[in-house]
Design an enzyme around this catalytic site. Structure first.
Site, mmCIF file in Angstrom:
data_model
loop_
_atom_site.group_PDB
_atom_site.id
_atom_site.type_symbol
_atom_site.label_atom_id
_atom_site.label_comp_id
_atom_site.label_asym_id
_atom_site.label_seq_id
_atom_site.Cartn_x
_atom_site.Cartn_y
_atom_site.Cartn_z
ATOM 1 N N ASN A 1 41.370 5.775 -24.477
ATOM 2 C CA ASN A 1 41.273 6.281 -23.113
ATOM 3 C C ASN A 1 39.864 6.192 -22.536
ATOM 4 O O ASN A 1 39.695 6.071 -21.322
ATOM 5 C CB ASN A 1 41.742 7.738 -23.091
ATOM 6 N N SER B 1 44.465 -0.487 -16.386
ATOM 7 C CA SER B 1 44.385 -0.122 -14.973
ATOM 8 C C SER B 1 45.229 -1.084 -14.155
ATOM 9 O O SER B 1 45.430 -2.246 -14.532
ATOM 10 C CB SER B 1 42.923 -0.187 -14.493
ATOM 11 N N TYR C 1 34.978 -4.535 -13.753
ATOM 12 C CA TYR C 1 35.907 -3.501 -14.212
ATOM 13 C C TYR C 1 37.284 -4.105 -14.485
ATOM 14 O O TYR C 1 37.895 -3.847 -15.534
ATOM 15 C CB TYR C 1 36.011 -2.395 -13.163
ATOM 16 N N ALA D 1 38.004 -7.162 -15.191
ATOM 17 C CA ALA D 1 37.932 -8.061 -16.348
ATOM 18 C C ALA D 1 38.061 -7.279 -17.654
ATOM 19 O O ALA D 1 38.768 -7.704 -18.577
ATOM 20 C CB ALA D 1 36.620 -8.838 -16.326
ATOM 21 N N LYS E 1 39.523 -4.355 -18.093
ATOM 22 C CA LYS E 1 40.858 -3.772 -18.213
ATOM 23 C C LYS E 1 41.925 -4.845 -18.455
ATOM 24 O O LYS E 1 42.929 -4.593 -19.138
ATOM 25 C CB LYS E 1 41.182 -2.963 -16.959
#
Length: 244
Positions: free
Chosen positions: A89, A141, A154, A156, A158
């Site tokens: 997480n 995401s 970001y 990339a 996820k």
């Protein structure tokens, strides 16, 4: 200590979605181990209620400290003699045009959002493979599924988690281990606290269900994935249809 209870590791469990996941697993009767950069009232309360660490274990670790993340996983395995589930997480948001983003911030996002998840999964698999069972959930995401301006780095990181999910599921499935991903959309949390009313209204208009999801929606999805052995290598978008 050897236990018959399920042992679940949740990275970044001190606040937000991580906190909700930790509480849900404790409520379900699991043993939960988590780490975060620093403690807070939530962590302090859990530690005070369980000073011996029978059902809750926490360490102060920066997720970019890959050696620390690896050691944390091994500490949990040595302490409880098993690891049954991992929820990756921990992560950091990064917003801005690629040409204006510093290499330091790029490296931070890659390390925390991707490398630490790989290192922790690799470490936890030592326990799961020995038992020939286990479950890994990677929190990705909706930005891994759809492109949005200013979120290249970001997105990339996820999206890479989704590749990890599919390949690792194929790799460890024969040993009884499931690997799945959850791709949350915009959901009610501190991460959307900076949005203006106009921005929130625009997101809701673009969402078929005409509402943002809640943290509980994501927690419920994680609970479902932890309960089944029939689903692996999949990504469940929890976004009210935003990615349709």
């Amino acid at each position: 200590m050897r236990t018959d209870k399920r042992v679940v590791i949740i990275s970044g469990g001190s606040r937000g979605l991580g906190q909700a996941l930790v509480q849900d697993r404790l409520d379900a009767g699991d043993i939960v181990a988590t780490f975060s950069r620093s403690s807070n009232s939530f962590i302090d309360q859990l530690r005070s209620a369980d000073p011996e660490g029978a059902r809750f274990h926490w360490e102060a670790i920066d997720g970019t400290d890959l050696d620390g993340v690896r050691t944390f996983g091994m500490n949990v395995l040595r302490r409880y003699k098993r690891i049954d589930a991992l929820i990756n997480n921990a992560g950091v948001g990064l917003e801005g045009l690629l040409t204006m983003t510093s290499e330091r911030d790029i490296h931070l996002a890659l390390t925390l959002n991707l490398e630490s998840a790989i290192v922790l999964a690799r470490t936890c698999l030592k326990g799961m493979l020995a038992e020939r069972r286990g479950s890994i959930i990677n929190i990705s995401s909706v930005n891994a599924l759809r492109g949005h301006k200013g979120l290249a780095v970001y997105s990339a990181t996820k999206a890479a988690l989704l590749g990890l999910t599919r390949s690792l599921a194929s790799e460890v499935g024969p040993q009884g281990i499931t690997v799945n991903a959850i791709a949350p959309g915009f959901f009610e949390s501190e991460m959307v606290g900076h949005l203006t009313d106009a921005q929130r209204a625009r997101i809701i208009r673009r969402t078929p269900m005409r509402a943002m999801c809640t943290t509980q929606d994501i927690v419920d999805t994680a609970r479902f994935l932890l309960s089944t052995r029939a689903i692996t290598g999949q990504t469940l978008a929890v976004d009210g249809g935003f990615s349709c």
